[in-house]
Design a protein around this motif. Sequence first.
Motif, PDB file in Angstrom:
ATOM      1  N   UNK A 168      55.873  22.335  42.909  1.00 63.80           N
ATOM      2  CA  UNK A 168      55.269  23.670  42.849  1.00 63.80           C
ATOM      3  C   UNK A 168      56.351  24.746  42.809  1.00 63.80           C
ATOM      4  N   UNK A 169      57.374  24.586  43.647  1.00 61.15           N
ATOM      5  CA  UNK A 169      58.482  25.550  43.674  1.00 61.15           C
ATOM      6  C   UNK A 169      59.196  25.596  42.326  1.00 61.15           C
ATOM      7  N   UNK A 170      59.413  24.419  41.730  1.00 60.29           N
ATOM      8  CA  UNK A 170      60.094  24.340  40.437  1.00 60.29           C
ATOM      9  C   UNK A 170      59.306  25.062  39.353  1.00 60.29           C
ATOM     10  N   UNK A 171      57.994  24.832  39.329  1.00 60.29           N
ATOM     11  CA  UNK A 171      57.169  25.441  38.290  1.00 60.29           C
ATOM     12  C   UNK A 171      57.038  26.951  38.492  1.00 60.29           C
ATOM     13  N   UNK A 172      56.972  27.386  39.745  1.00 61.46           N
ATOM     14  CA  UNK A 172      56.913  28.827  40.027  1.00 61.46           C
ATOM     15  C   UNK A 172      58.227  29.495  39.636  1.00 61.46           C
ATOM     16  N   UNK A 173      59.344  28.816  39.916  1.00 60.91           N
ATOM     17  CA  UNK A 173      60.660  29.360  39.561  1.00 60.91           C
ATOM     18  C   UNK A 173      60.797  29.508  38.052  1.00 60.91           C
ATOM     19  N   UNK A 174      60.314  28.504  37.318  1.00 65.71           N
ATOM     20  CA  UNK A 174      60.370  28.581  35.855  1.00 65.71           C
ATOM     21  C   UNK A 174      59.519  29.729  35.335  1.00 65.71           C
ATOM     22  N   UNK A 175      58.400  29.951  36.000  1.00 65.64           N
ATOM     23  CA  UNK A 175      57.523  31.047  35.595  1.00 65.64           C
ATOM     24  C   UNK A 175      58.202  32.395  35.815  1.00 65.64           C
ATOM     25  N   UNK A 176      58.920  32.517  36.924  1.00 64.25           N
ATOM     26  CA  UNK A 176      59.615  33.769  37.222  1.00 64.25           C
ATOM     27  C   UNK A 176      60.764  34.025  36.256  1.00 64.25           C
ATOM     28  N   UNK A 177      61.344  32.930  35.753  1.00 60.40           N
ATOM     29  CA  UNK A 177      62.444  33.085  34.800  1.00 60.40           C
ATOM     30  C   UNK A 177      61.981  33.776  33.523  1.00 60.40           C
ATOM     31  N   UNK A 221      34.516  23.772  38.203  1.00 53.79           N
ATOM     32  CA  UNK A 221      35.232  24.970  38.659  1.00 53.79           C
ATOM     33  C   UNK A 221      35.466  25.995  37.558  1.00 53.79           C
ATOM     34  N   UNK A 222      35.698  25.544  36.331  1.00 51.92           N
ATOM     35  CA  UNK A 222      36.005  26.475  35.237  1.00 51.92           C
ATOM     36  C   UNK A 222      34.868  27.450  34.955  1.00 51.92           C
ATOM     37  N   UNK A 223      33.680  27.108  35.407  1.00 48.88           N
ATOM     38  CA  UNK A 223      32.526  27.984  35.192  1.00 48.88           C
ATOM     39  C   UNK A 223      32.459  29.133  36.197  1.00 48.88           C
ATOM     40  N   UNK A 224      33.304  29.067  37.233  1.00 47.24           N
ATOM     41  CA  UNK A 224      33.188  30.046  38.311  1.00 47.24           C
ATOM     42  C   UNK A 224      34.449  30.871  38.547  1.00 47.24           C
ATOM     43  N   UNK A 225      35.608  30.392  38.090  1.00 43.87           N
ATOM     44  CA  UNK A 225      36.848  31.135  38.329  1.00 43.87           C
ATOM     45  C   UNK A 225      37.099  32.108  37.179  1.00 43.87           C
ATOM     46  N   UNK A 226      37.765  33.239  37.448  1.00 42.96           N
ATOM     47  CA  UNK A 226      37.913  34.311  36.450  1.00 42.96           C
ATOM     48  C   UNK A 226      38.606  33.904  35.156  1.00 42.96           C
ATOM     49  N   UNK A 227      39.681  33.109  35.264  1.00 35.04           N
ATOM     50  CA  UNK A 227      40.480  32.791  34.080  1.00 35.04           C
ATOM     51  C   UNK A 227      40.356  31.325  33.669  1.00 35.04           C
ATOM     52  N   UNK A 233      43.182  27.716  33.566  1.00 31.26           N
ATOM     53  CA  UNK A 233      44.501  28.007  34.127  1.00 31.26           C
ATOM     54  C   UNK A 233      44.472  29.133  35.158  1.00 31.26           C
ATOM     55  N   UNK A 234      43.332  29.332  35.766  1.00 27.50           N
ATOM     56  CA  UNK A 234      43.230  30.301  36.859  1.00 27.50           C
ATOM     57  C   UNK A 234      44.077  29.834  38.041  1.00 27.50           C
ATOM     58  N   UNK A 235      44.580  30.772  38.827  1.00 25.92           N
ATOM     59  CA  UNK A 235      45.442  30.435  39.965  1.00 25.92           C
ATOM     60  C   UNK A 235      44.727  29.513  40.949  1.00 25.92           C
ATOM     61  N   UNK A 260      46.220  25.890  42.330  1.00 27.26           N
ATOM     62  CA  UNK A 260      46.327  25.513  43.745  1.00 27.26           C
ATOM     63  C   UNK A 260      45.530  24.240  44.014  1.00 27.26           C
ATOM     64  N   UNK A 261      44.314  24.189  43.480  1.00 28.29           N
ATOM     65  CA  UNK A 261      43.468  23.006  43.662  1.00 28.29           C
ATOM     66  C   UNK A 261      44.118  21.768  43.058  1.00 28.29           C
ATOM     67  N   UNK A 262      44.798  21.941  41.936  1.00 27.23           N
ATOM     68  CA  UNK A 262      45.461  20.810  41.277  1.00 27.23           C
ATOM     69  C   UNK A 262      46.528  20.201  42.170  1.00 27.23           C
ATOM     70  N   UNK A 263      47.386  21.046  42.744  1.00 25.79           N
ATOM     71  CA  UNK A 263      48.437  20.540  43.632  1.00 25.79           C
ATOM     72  C   UNK A 263      47.833  19.826  44.844  1.00 25.79           C
TER      73      UNK A 263
END
Length: 271
Positions: free
Chosen positions: A136-145, A76-82, A85-87, A91-94
């Motif tokens: 996922x919610x916890x990690x997104x919340x930490x990111x927003x902080x 996958x890393x060969x095809x996604x933009x970033x 750690x691409x989004x 999503x695939x990881x979760x």
Amino acid sequence: MISLNMVWPAIYVYDEIWRFWFLVFVTIIIETFTIMAMLKYSLKKAIIASVVGNLISGLVGTFVMMWAMLFWHLVADNFVPHATFDIINWVATYILMCLGSVFLEVLTIKLIFNDTIKKLFIPLLIGNLLTYGFIAYSMISNSREDDKEKRVEQIFYSPTPNNFILLDSTKLQIFTAKTEISYDENDNMVHTNYPLEVLFKKEKPENFQFELRLLGEEYSGGIESERKIIELDNLSDTIHVILEQKNPDPNKGWTAPIITDTIKFIKRTNK
């Protein structure tokens, strides 16, 4: 190229799952009643299925899937933009870690009660979805902080000792470690944990011959070729870190690592 010197999203998800280990009790309760309702198990049978399944899912499934995600990144890393750690990879990881853990849980219960995979999958999926959803919610919340940060205070720690001869006879030098405390506009701390960044230089940067982990912790969380991030729940004047090395016996290697040193990271005082 994927190597053992890099980090990938599954490592952070795995660490977060263990940080909220107590969620397993909630998952067991929810799964017990779900199994009773959907599979018509007795209470005792449902509890056994849920407890055994969650032990397999938590202790084995999450660990196996963390490493299995490397195969996903290899492609996958060969095809996604970033890249890693691409989004899309997050999503695939979760999704894949959740489904993989559930599948191992299902196989275990199938062996015990001789039910079909099709019959077991949905009831056992429900509890795991809630767990991974919370993570996922916890990690997104930490990111927003991070967006709330108005002031950052840097704290430095000096390692003692800081020069080592590793078991493979190569040299390792560990430099000053650093962590940060973030404050919002009201001068309140934004985060409740502190990532300690440890920089080092090793003679053979391409080799994975040692690991650093917090004293008392069983899992280290991965290491990069010149940097290690150690998550701290609180700050103290002295932080003890274990230097764990690959066993030089080729028949043992990382299956039987050797703890060789305890490094003291001592907080620098401002003068």
